[in-house]
Scaffold this motif. Structure first.
Motif, PDB file in Angstrom:
ATOM      1  N   THR A 118      64.357 122.231  19.006  1.00 34.56           N
ATOM      2  CA  THR A 118      64.508 121.137  19.970  1.00 34.56           C
ATOM      3  C   THR A 118      64.228 121.673  21.369  1.00 34.56           C
ATOM      4  OG1 THR A 118      66.822 121.657  20.312  1.00 34.56           O
ATOM      5  CG2 THR A 118      66.298 120.106  18.531  1.00 34.56           C
ATOM      6  N   LEU A 119      64.028 120.748  22.300  1.00 31.61           N
ATOM      7  CA  LEU A 119      63.768 121.144  23.684  1.00 31.61           C
ATOM      8  C   LEU A 119      64.940 121.952  24.227  1.00 31.61           C
ATOM      9  CD1 LEU A 119      61.830 120.882  26.097  1.00 31.61           C
ATOM     10  CD2 LEU A 119      63.085 118.834  26.785  1.00 31.61           C
ATOM     11  N   LYS A 120      66.151 121.536  23.834  1.00 31.36           N
ATOM     12  CA  LYS A 120      67.347 122.228  24.326  1.00 31.36           C
ATOM     13  C   LYS A 120      67.372 123.677  23.825  1.00 31.36           C
ATOM     14  CE  LYS A 120      72.310 121.432  24.860  1.00 31.36           C
ATOM     15  NZ  LYS A 120      72.935 122.561  24.176  1.00 31.36           N
ATOM     16  N   SER A 121      67.008 123.850  22.534  1.00 33.05           N
ATOM     17  CA  SER A 121      67.035 125.209  21.984  1.00 33.05           C
ATOM     18  C   SER A 121      65.978 126.099  22.636  1.00 33.05           C
ATOM     19  CB  SER A 121      66.844 125.168  20.463  1.00 33.05           C
ATOM     20  OG  SER A 121      65.502 124.829  20.159  1.00 33.05           O
ATOM     21  N   LEU A 122      64.868 125.484  23.034  1.00 34.09           N
ATOM     22  CA  LEU A 122      63.808 126.265  23.671  1.00 34.09           C
ATOM     23  C   LEU A 122      64.208 126.744  25.068  1.00 34.09           C
ATOM     24  CD1 LEU A 122      60.606 124.223  22.699  1.00 34.09           C
ATOM     25  CD2 LEU A 122      61.307 126.442  21.821  1.00 34.09           C
ATOM     26  N   THR A 123      65.077 125.970  25.715  1.00 34.25           N
ATOM     27  CA  THR A 123      65.451 126.327  27.088  1.00 34.25           C
ATOM     28  C   THR A 123      66.744 127.135  27.153  1.00 34.25           C
ATOM     29  OG1 THR A 123      66.530 124.179  27.323  1.00 34.25           O
ATOM     30  CG2 THR A 123      64.270 124.352  28.124  1.00 34.25           C
ATOM     31  N   GLU A 124      67.353 127.351  26.003  1.00 33.35           N
ATOM     32  CA  GLU A 124      68.569 128.170  25.987  1.00 33.35           C
ATOM     33  C   GLU A 124      68.212 129.655  25.972  1.00 33.35           C
ATOM     34  OE1 GLU A 124      70.672 126.944  22.541  1.00 33.35           O
ATOM     35  OE2 GLU A 124      71.855 125.440  23.617  1.00 33.35           O
ATOM     36  N   PRO A 125      69.089 130.512  26.512  1.00 30.89           N
ATOM     37  CA  PRO A 125      68.836 131.955  26.438  1.00 30.89           C
ATOM     38  C   PRO A 125      68.759 132.401  24.978  1.00 30.89           C
ATOM     39  CG  PRO A 125      70.626 131.487  27.948  1.00 30.89           C
ATOM     40  CD  PRO A 125      70.330 130.208  27.242  1.00 30.89           C
ATOM     41  N   SER A 126      67.826 133.288  24.678  1.00 31.95           N
ATOM     42  CA  SER A 126      67.701 133.778  23.307  1.00 31.95           C
ATOM     43  C   SER A 126      67.800 135.303  23.309  1.00 31.95           C
ATOM     44  CB  SER A 126      66.373 133.331  22.702  1.00 31.95           C
ATOM     45  OG  SER A 126      65.317 133.886  23.447  1.00 31.95           O
ATOM     46  N   HIS A 127      68.065 135.837  22.139  1.00 31.59           N
ATOM     47  CA  HIS A 127      68.225 137.293  22.001  1.00 31.59           C
ATOM     48  C   HIS A 127      67.333 137.762  20.859  1.00 31.59           C
ATOM     49  CE1 HIS A 127      71.653 137.426  24.798  1.00 31.59           C
ATOM     50  NE2 HIS A 127      71.853 136.202  24.344  1.00 31.59           N
ATOM     51  N   PRO A 128      66.058 137.971  21.134  1.00 28.37           N
ATOM     52  CA  PRO A 128      65.133 138.359  20.071  1.00 28.37           C
ATOM     53  C   PRO A 128      65.416 139.772  19.567  1.00 28.37           C
ATOM     54  CG  PRO A 128      64.026 138.406  22.199  1.00 28.37           C
ATOM     55  CD  PRO A 128      65.396 137.860  22.439  1.00 28.37           C
TER      56      PRO A 128
ATOM     57  N   ILE B 225      62.871 137.352  32.008  1.00 27.90           N
ATOM     58  CA  ILE B 225      64.047 138.055  32.542  1.00 27.90           C
ATOM     59  C   ILE B 225      65.305 137.210  32.334  1.00 27.90           C
ATOM     60  CG2 ILE B 225      65.117 138.928  34.667  1.00 27.90           C
ATOM     61  CD1 ILE B 225      62.239 139.650  35.583  1.00 27.90           C
ATOM     62  N   ALA B 226      65.139 135.883  32.404  1.00 24.61           N
ATOM     63  CA  ALA B 226      66.273 134.975  32.189  1.00 24.61           C
ATOM     64  C   ALA B 226      66.489 134.681  30.705  1.00 24.61           C
ATOM     65  CB  ALA B 226      66.045 133.681  32.951  1.00 24.61           C
ATOM     66  N   ARG B 227      65.756 135.423  29.843  1.00 22.14           N
ATOM     67  CA  ARG B 227      65.923 135.323  28.384  1.00 22.14           C
ATOM     68  C   ARG B 227      65.448 133.988  27.800  1.00 22.14           C
ATOM     69  NH1 ARG B 227      67.462 139.955  25.514  1.00 22.14           N
ATOM     70  NH2 ARG B 227      68.898 141.252  26.675  1.00 22.14           N
ATOM     71  N   ARG B 228      64.594 133.284  28.540  1.00 26.14           N
ATOM     72  CA  ARG B 228      64.005 132.057  27.976  1.00 26.14           C
ATOM     73  C   ARG B 228      62.700 132.478  27.306  1.00 26.14           C
ATOM     74  NH1 ARG B 228      68.718 131.416  30.670  1.00 26.14           N
ATOM     75  NH2 ARG B 228      69.313 129.212  30.789  1.00 26.14           N
ATOM     76  N   THR B 229      62.815 133.154  26.180  1.00 18.07           N
ATOM     77  CA  THR B 229      61.644 133.784  25.583  1.00 18.07           C
ATOM     78  C   THR B 229      60.618 132.777  25.061  1.00 18.07           C
ATOM     79  OG1 THR B 229      62.908 134.042  23.565  1.00 18.07           O
ATOM     80  CG2 THR B 229      62.766 135.945  24.997  1.00 18.07           C
TER      81      THR B 229
ATOM     82  N   ALA C 215      60.263 134.419  19.776  1.00 20.58           N
ATOM     83  CA  ALA C 215      60.523 133.131  20.436  1.00 20.58           C
ATOM     84  C   ALA C 215      61.610 132.314  19.760  1.00 20.58           C
ATOM     85  CB  ALA C 215      59.243 132.311  20.491  1.00 20.58           C
ATOM     86  N   GLY C 216      61.997 132.714  18.559  1.00 27.78           N
ATOM     87  CA  GLY C 216      62.894 131.827  17.820  1.00 27.78           C
ATOM     88  C   GLY C 216      64.264 132.382  17.542  1.00 27.78           C
ATOM     89  N   ALA C 217      64.691 133.361  18.325  1.00 29.24           N
ATOM     90  CA  ALA C 217      65.964 134.017  18.033  1.00 29.24           C
ATOM     91  C   ALA C 217      67.138 133.393  18.768  1.00 29.24           C
ATOM     92  CB  ALA C 217      65.871 135.497  18.374  1.00 29.24           C
ATOM     93  N   GLY C 218      66.914 132.281  19.421  1.00 33.69           N
ATOM     94  CA  GLY C 218      67.988 131.688  20.215  1.00 33.69           C
ATOM     95  C   GLY C 218      69.069 131.034  19.370  1.00 33.69           C
ATOM     96  N   ALA C 219      68.630 130.297  18.319  1.00 37.04           N
ATOM     97  CA  ALA C 219      69.579 129.498  17.555  1.00 37.04           C
ATOM     98  C   ALA C 219      70.643 130.347  16.872  1.00 37.04           C
ATOM     99  CB  ALA C 219      68.839 128.677  16.517  1.00 37.04           C
ATOM    100  N   GLY C 220      70.231 131.517  16.379  1.00 35.69           N
ATOM    101  CA  GLY C 220      71.151 132.343  15.617  1.00 35.69           C
ATOM    102  C   GLY C 220      72.221 133.003  16.458  1.00 35.69           C
ATOM    103  N   VAL C 221      72.038 133.066  17.723  1.00 33.11           N
ATOM    104  CA  VAL C 221      73.005 133.769  18.568  1.00 33.11           C
ATOM    105  C   VAL C 221      73.628 132.817  19.587  1.00 33.11           C
ATOM    106  CG1 VAL C 221      71.931 136.012  18.346  1.00 33.11           C
ATOM    107  CG2 VAL C 221      71.147 134.458  20.139  1.00 33.11           C
ATOM    108  N   ARG C 222      73.485 131.511  19.316  1.00 37.57           N
ATOM    109  CA  ARG C 222      74.043 130.543  20.247  1.00 37.57           C
ATOM    110  C   ARG C 222      75.540 130.778  20.408  1.00 37.57           C
ATOM    111  NH1 ARG C 222      71.891 124.950  18.637  1.00 37.57           N
ATOM    112  NH2 ARG C 222      69.909 125.947  18.976  1.00 37.57           N
ATOM    113  N   GLY C 223      75.993 130.762  21.599  1.00 38.33           N
ATOM    114  CA  GLY C 223      77.416 130.952  21.835  1.00 38.33           C
ATOM    115  C   GLY C 223      77.783 132.391  22.069  1.00 38.33           C
ATOM    116  N   ARG C 224      76.802 133.304  21.897  1.00 40.16           N
ATOM    117  CA  ARG C 224      77.071 134.720  22.112  1.00 40.16           C
ATOM    118  C   ARG C 224      77.393 134.955  23.586  1.00 40.16           C
ATOM    119  NH1 ARG C 224      72.675 139.323  20.505  1.00 40.16           N
ATOM    120  NH2 ARG C 224      73.061 140.733  22.225  1.00 40.16           N
TER     121      ARG C 224
END
Lengths: 153, 147
Positions: B3-13, B68-72, B133-142
């Motif tokens: 989703t657009l929200k998941s794309l704009t959230e910080p991710s941890h690849p 740098i802001a982790r928006r991979t 680019a897709g590692a954000g969802a798995g670490v949401r809330g970290r």
């Protein structure tokens, strides 16, 4: 944000800020100064009187020469190549520079930028018209280096 | 489907993807800074193409800041858009014309830009394959370490 990422972000902002502002970028080669207003008026009149030069002025614009070369009489402001209204070369030599731009490079300018395919995409008449236009502008006083009695080709 | 929200959230690849993204960011920086330099070396006077050089530099800076802001995911999108677009543009300008502007050869700066842009596309693509680019969802809330 961690301090490391904050520092990285600051570095990116400063580096790109300076680059975009042009700090330390040098600028294009200085080249010859633009001709004075009176000389530009004389050059415009000379183009209007010479049908070949007028045709050459149109070709100069349609071939995109104005993107890289400056000629005050037509409002061309390009800076990637030398300004041409101070070009004192005879028509034949200028035409040669159009078809083979790598042989005679103005000091301070990049040798490889000008396309080398004008001989194949323009007719000999069109190239000669462009060279006549450049020579007409220069000879009319559009540039301090203009010859008053060029060979006309 | 992200989703657009998941794309704009910080991710941890994964570390490998992060290293590839960092290398891609360096390549994006080289291309962007060289475009800014060329803009001030005379391209500013070239209609349409000149402003696009400036836009390339600004876009490159923003894209790197996104990494740098982790928006991979946004970095990947920006890197590919800027560099594929620039490579296609330079090919057009050398083989026919690009908005009426054509060039005849590759000087040192143009070569640096082409190599940097090709490297940016390659590294970004590899990072994408490595999960960059897709590692954000798995670490949401970290919780982010802010030491």
């Amino acid at each position: 944000m961690t301090p490391v990422r904050t520092a990285l972000a600051a570095l990116v902002v400063v580096a790109f800020g300076l680059a975009i502002a042009g700090a330390g970028m040098g600028g294009p080669p200085a080249g010859d100064p633009a001709p004075k207003t009176a000389a530009v008026t004389v050059a415009k009149q000379a183009i209007a009187r010479n049908a070949t030069a007028a045709e050459g002025a149109k070709e100069f614009e349609s071939e995109g020469c104005d993107a890289c070369h400056a000629i005050a009489a037509t409002g061309a402001k390009g800076k990637l190549g030398p300004r041409l209204d101070t070009d004192s070369d005879p028509v034949r030599e200028t035409a040669g520079n159009v078809t083979d731009p790598r042989t005679d490079i103005a000091e301070g300018y990049e040798a490889k930028l000008m396309p080398t395919d004008y001989a194949s995409r323009m007719s000999a008449e069109e190239i000669r018209a462009v060279a006549t236009f450049i020579h007409t502008v220069s000879a009319a006083g559009g540039g301090s280096g203009g010859k008053k009695d060029g060979d006309g080709g | 489907m992200p989703t657009l929200k998941s794309l704009t959230e910080p991710s941890h690849p994964p570390p490998v993807a992060l290293a590839l993204l960092a290398a891609a960011a360096v390549a994006v920086a080289v291309g962007g800074l060289e475009h800014a330099r060329l803009f001030h070396r005379g391209y500013a006077e070239v209609e349409i193409v000149g402003p696009l050089f400036l836009l390339n530099a600004i876009g490159s800076a923003v894209t790197i800041l996104l990494l740098i802001a982790r928006r991979t995911a946004l970095f990947v999108a920006g890197s590919l858009a800027i560099n594929v677009g620039a490579l296609v543009s330079i090919l057009f300008s050398h083989n026919s014309s690009f908005f009426g502007f054509s060039e005849g050869g590759y000087d040192a700066t143009a070569t640096i830009i082409v190599v940097a842009e090709a490297a940016a596309v390659l590294l970004t693509g590899l990072a994408l394959v490595a999960g960059g680019a897709g590692a954000g969802a798995g670490v949401r809330g970290r919780t982010e370490v802010t030491a």
